[in-house]
Each structure stands twice: as C-alpha cells, then as structure tokens.
Design a protein around this motif. Sequence first.
Motif, PDB file in Angstrom:
ATOM      1  N   ILE A   3       0.838  -1.194   0.000  1.00  0.00           N
ATOM      2  CA  ILE A   3       0.000   0.000   0.000  1.00  0.00           C
ATOM      3  C   ILE A   3       0.875   1.247   0.000  1.00  0.00           C
ATOM      4  CG2 ILE A   3      -1.890  -1.193   1.142  1.00  0.00           C
ATOM      5  CD1 ILE A   3      -1.121   0.146   3.742  1.00  0.00           C
ATOM      6  N   ALA A   4       0.340   2.341  -0.503  1.00  0.00           N
ATOM      7  CA  ALA A   4       1.052   3.615  -0.553  1.00  0.00           C
ATOM      8  C   ALA A   4       0.291   4.631   0.280  1.00  0.00           C
ATOM      9  CB  ALA A   4       1.174   4.099  -1.994  1.00  0.00           C
ATOM     10  N   ALA A   5       1.032   5.511   0.955  1.00  0.00           N
ATOM     11  CA  ALA A   5       0.422   6.494   1.844  1.00  0.00           C
ATOM     12  C   ALA A   5       0.822   7.908   1.459  1.00  0.00           C
ATOM     13  CB  ALA A   5       0.815   6.222   3.290  1.00  0.00           C
ATOM     14  N   ALA A   6       0.040   8.868   1.945  1.00  0.00           N
ATOM     15  CA  ALA A   6       0.309  10.274   1.644  1.00  0.00           C
ATOM     16  C   ALA A   6       1.567  10.779   2.322  1.00  0.00           C
ATOM     17  CB  ALA A   6      -0.886  11.127   2.077  1.00  0.00           C
ATOM     18  N   ASP A   8      -8.381   4.183 -10.811  1.00  0.00           N
ATOM     19  CA  ASP A   8      -7.031   3.634 -10.812  1.00  0.00           C
ATOM     20  C   ASP A   8      -5.945   4.703 -10.819  1.00  0.00           C
ATOM     21  OD1 ASP A   8      -8.118   1.127 -10.829  1.00  0.00           O
ATOM     22  OD2 ASP A   8      -7.804   0.771 -12.977  1.00  0.00           O
ATOM     23  N   ASP A   9      -6.273   5.913 -11.281  1.00  0.00           N
ATOM     24  CA  ASP A   9      -5.254   6.959 -11.348  1.00  0.00           C
ATOM     25  C   ASP A   9      -5.106   7.720 -10.033  1.00  0.00           C
ATOM     26  OD1 ASP A   9      -7.628   8.346 -11.420  1.00  0.00           O
ATOM     27  OD2 ASP A   9      -7.166   9.496 -13.225  1.00  0.00           O
ATOM     28  N   PHE A  10      -5.920   7.388  -9.035  1.00  0.00           N
ATOM     29  CA  PHE A  10      -5.744   8.012  -7.725  1.00  0.00           C
ATOM     30  C   PHE A  10      -4.525   7.409  -7.046  1.00  0.00           C
ATOM     31  CE2 PHE A  10      -6.152   7.882  -3.112  1.00  0.00           C
ATOM     32  CZ  PHE A  10      -6.374   9.217  -2.812  1.00  0.00           C
ATOM     33  N   HIS A  11      -3.667   8.283  -6.515  1.00  0.00           N
ATOM     34  CA  HIS A  11      -2.486   7.820  -5.776  1.00  0.00           C
ATOM     35  C   HIS A  11      -2.415   8.620  -4.482  1.00  0.00           C
ATOM     36  CE1 HIS A  11       1.632   6.802  -4.718  1.00  0.00           C
ATOM     37  NE2 HIS A  11       1.623   5.872  -5.665  1.00  0.00           N
ATOM     38  N   ALA A  12      -2.415   7.927  -3.360  1.00  0.00           N
ATOM     39  CA  ALA A  12      -2.465   8.597  -2.062  1.00  0.00           C
ATOM     40  C   ALA A  12      -1.341   9.607  -1.896  1.00  0.00           C
ATOM     41  CB  ALA A  12      -2.423   7.561  -0.939  1.00  0.00           C
ATOM     42  N   ARG A  13      -0.152   9.280  -2.406  1.00  0.00           N
ATOM     43  CA  ARG A  13       0.987  10.184  -2.266  1.00  0.00           C
ATOM     44  C   ARG A  13       1.067  11.209  -3.383  1.00  0.00           C
ATOM     45  NH1 ARG A  13       7.431   8.498  -2.647  1.00  0.00           N
ATOM     46  NH2 ARG A  13       8.261  10.612  -2.380  1.00  0.00           N
ATOM     47  N   PHE A  14       1.076  10.742  -4.622  1.00  0.00           N
ATOM     48  CA  PHE A  14       1.351  11.640  -5.739  1.00  0.00           C
ATOM     49  C   PHE A  14       0.167  12.520  -6.123  1.00  0.00           C
ATOM     50  CE2 PHE A  14       4.377   8.034  -6.592  1.00  0.00           C
ATOM     51  CZ  PHE A  14       5.505   8.714  -6.171  1.00  0.00           C
ATOM     52  N   SER A  15      -1.040  12.140  -5.737  1.00  0.00           N
ATOM     53  CA  SER A  15      -2.210  12.967  -6.027  1.00  0.00           C
ATOM     54  C   SER A  15      -2.432  14.036  -4.966  1.00  0.00           C
ATOM     55  CB  SER A  15      -3.471  12.097  -6.138  1.00  0.00           C
ATOM     56  OG  SER A  15      -3.359  11.143  -7.171  1.00  0.00           O
ATOM     57  N   ALA A  16      -1.718  13.967  -3.849  1.00  0.00           N
ATOM     58  CA  ALA A  16      -1.932  14.906  -2.741  1.00  0.00           C
ATOM     59  C   ALA A  16      -1.406  16.299  -3.100  1.00  0.00           C
ATOM     60  CB  ALA A  16      -1.247  14.401  -1.480  1.00  0.00           C
ATOM     61  N   ARG A  64      -0.266  18.609   2.671  1.00  0.00           N
ATOM     62  CA  ARG A  64      -0.301  17.861   3.925  1.00  0.00           C
ATOM     63  C   ARG A  64      -0.439  18.866   5.069  1.00  0.00           C
ATOM     64  NH1 ARG A  64       2.053  15.576  -0.762  1.00  0.00           N
ATOM     65  NH2 ARG A  64       2.213  13.319  -0.498  1.00  0.00           N
ATOM     66  N   ARG A  65      -1.193  18.454   6.061  1.00  0.00           N
ATOM     67  CA  ARG A  65      -1.439  19.336   7.203  1.00  0.00           C
ATOM     68  C   ARG A  65      -1.085  18.578   8.483  1.00  0.00           C
ATOM     69  NH1 ARG A  65      -7.334  22.188   8.266  1.00  0.00           N
ATOM     70  NH2 ARG A  65      -6.849  23.241  10.249  1.00  0.00           N
ATOM     71  N   TYR A  66      -0.265  19.211   9.313  1.00  0.00           N
ATOM     72  CA  TYR A  66       0.150  18.586  10.565  1.00  0.00           C
ATOM     73  C   TYR A  66      -0.320  19.424  11.757  1.00  0.00           C
ATOM     74  CZ  TYR A  66       3.159  15.099   8.372  1.00  0.00           C
ATOM     75  OH  TYR A  66       3.634  14.030   7.638  1.00  0.00           O
ATOM     76  N   TYR A  86      -6.682  16.845  -1.550  1.00  0.00           N
ATOM     77  CA  TYR A  86      -6.631  16.410  -2.948  1.00  0.00           C
ATOM     78  C   TYR A  86      -7.474  17.345  -3.787  1.00  0.00           C
ATOM     79  CZ  TYR A  86      -4.668  12.156  -0.964  1.00  0.00           C
ATOM     80  OH  TYR A  86      -3.870  11.270  -0.287  1.00  0.00           O
ATOM     81  N   GLU A  87      -7.248  17.331  -5.091  1.00  0.00           N
ATOM     82  CA  GLU A  87      -8.041  18.202  -5.973  1.00  0.00           C
ATOM     83  C   GLU A  87      -9.525  17.939  -5.785  1.00  0.00           C
ATOM     84  OE1 GLU A  87      -8.348  19.482 -10.711  1.00  0.00           O
ATOM     85  OE2 GLU A  87      -6.860  18.023 -10.045  1.00  0.00           O
ATOM     86  N   THR A  88      -9.898  16.681  -5.685  1.00  0.00           N
ATOM     87  CA  THR A  88     -11.254  16.289  -5.337  1.00  0.00           C
ATOM     88  C   THR A  88     -11.175  15.375  -4.124  1.00  0.00           C
ATOM     89  OG1 THR A  88     -11.965  16.409  -7.647  1.00  0.00           O
ATOM     90  CG2 THR A  88     -13.368  15.156  -6.123  1.00  0.00           C
ATOM     91  N   ASP A  89     -11.878  15.726  -3.073  1.00  0.00           N
ATOM     92  CA  ASP A  89     -11.837  14.933  -1.844  1.00  0.00           C
ATOM     93  C   ASP A  89     -12.415  13.546  -2.119  1.00  0.00           C
ATOM     94  OD1 ASP A  89     -11.996  13.815   0.660  1.00  0.00           O
ATOM     95  OD2 ASP A  89     -13.321  15.338   1.508  1.00  0.00           O
TER      96      ASP A  89
END
Length: 262
Positions: free
Chosen positions: A45-48, A98-106, A109-111, A249-252
């Motif tokens: 799995i891939a993460a933001a 399929d083109d959604f990517h948790a990391r690359f589509s972000a 980031r908010r901390y 993301y551009e679209t939530d």
Amino acid sequence: MQRYALKIEYHGAPFVGWQRQIDLASVQGAIEDALAKIEPRAHNIAAAGRTDAGVHALAQVAHCDMERDWTPFRLSEAINYHLKPLPIAIVDCVAVDDDFHARFSALERRYLFRVLVRRPPATHQAGLVWQVKKPLDIDRMREAATHLMGEHDFTTFRSTICQAQTPVKTLDRVDMTEHPVGGGVEVQFDVRARSFLHNQVRSIVGTLERVGAGSFAPDDVKQMLAARDRQACGPVAPPQGLYLSHVTYETDPFAHSPLRRG
C-alpha cells in the motif's frame, strides 16, 4: 483490481513509523498483514506521508488494490477486525479510480502539533502531547513564524539523514492557537505545505517553543533560516505531540463516502 482509498487513524507509540521495516512494527506493515488475511497474497500500500516513529495520525490517507469487489463498509470492517488490538483504525474507505495515488495525487499535507504548557504532569494527554513547564509567549512565536512562510531553503530545519533531493520547500501556513486545559494551556500548531522535509515540522516547533520561552528572539529564526546549517536549528520537538491531521486532494475522495455520517 479495484483501488480503494483508506483514511487511517493511529497512535504512533508502538510503531517505528509508517514505513514497513523488516522485523519491526510499522503501521504500513500492520495494515498489509491485515489485508493478507483478507486476500492471501503480498500487498503493497502507498500512503500520503511517511510519519516517523512515535508520530500519530488523525487522517493518514493510503490506497490499496483488491482483487475482490468489496463494498467500502465491508472492507473497512474486515481490515479493522484483523488490526485488533493494535491502535490503528480505518475510519473511512471509498472505491477510487485507478489513477488516484495517495501520495502523488496529494496537493497539501497538514500537521497538528500539541504542546501542553503546565507544571502538573500530563495524565489523559500522556503520550499525546509534548509537555513543557515554562509559559510560552504566543505572540513572539507568531512573529518568529512569519520568517518561515513561503518558499525557502530549509536546510537548517531538516534532519541530516533527510533523503529529499532539494531542501527548498514552500510553507503555506504556521498557525498557533491557545486552548485552556486544567492547570494550564495547550498550544496547538497548524502547519501546512505541499510536502515536508524529514523532521521539518518538529524542528520548526522545537525552535518556536524556544522563542516562546524567551531563549531566542523572533528575528533569530530569520538568521537560523538564512544560515542553511543544521547546527543553527533549535531543539527538535519530540514525536508524541505530532499528528498528520489532513491531506488535501483536488477532489476529496471521501466527500461522498457511504461510511460518512452527518
């Protein structure tokens, strides 16, 4: 294969961080192990964001690819069942393209960083905040933070083991708010950027805390940044006060989640 976006909450104390490591407890490894019990095979799995050891998440986002056509509710329930008793929860789940990517589509980031300012020991907040005993001047910290806004070379505020190709990042926001708690106050830092360097948020918070305590002047932060030298940085704040709180993301992907309640 159907792709699913997962919104994940976790307590970081038992883990070496997000990223899977051989023979060490990680959040990624725990979720992939849970997925392997649902669909017996290797999962990746891939993460933001790759949170460090001891860092928490309120809304980490990851994606996984599944062979079966799961309903989001049943998939989240199945993963959560196999994650017990670890302090990790899938709090939302949706099917995505399929083109959604948790990391690359972000896009951002908010901390959140929580600092408990009081002399009595933390009880309910233990392990979830950084506790300091000396009062902090929030106006001084806000003044200092203005020097960090925008695009800069953040060499001073990144770990010496950071693997980013460039130290140049754009900091969108560093906001601070005070919240009364029993016997003191909690100062909450809201830090936002498209991406961060390793230890950047903790380095910034640790430095601003020293400004608030009177050890540094607000303008000292400008000189630290200009030095482009890790030795010029203030102390690094401990991990237990830090949370990955939101990914934009551009679209939530979760905007119309069937798991969401009003």
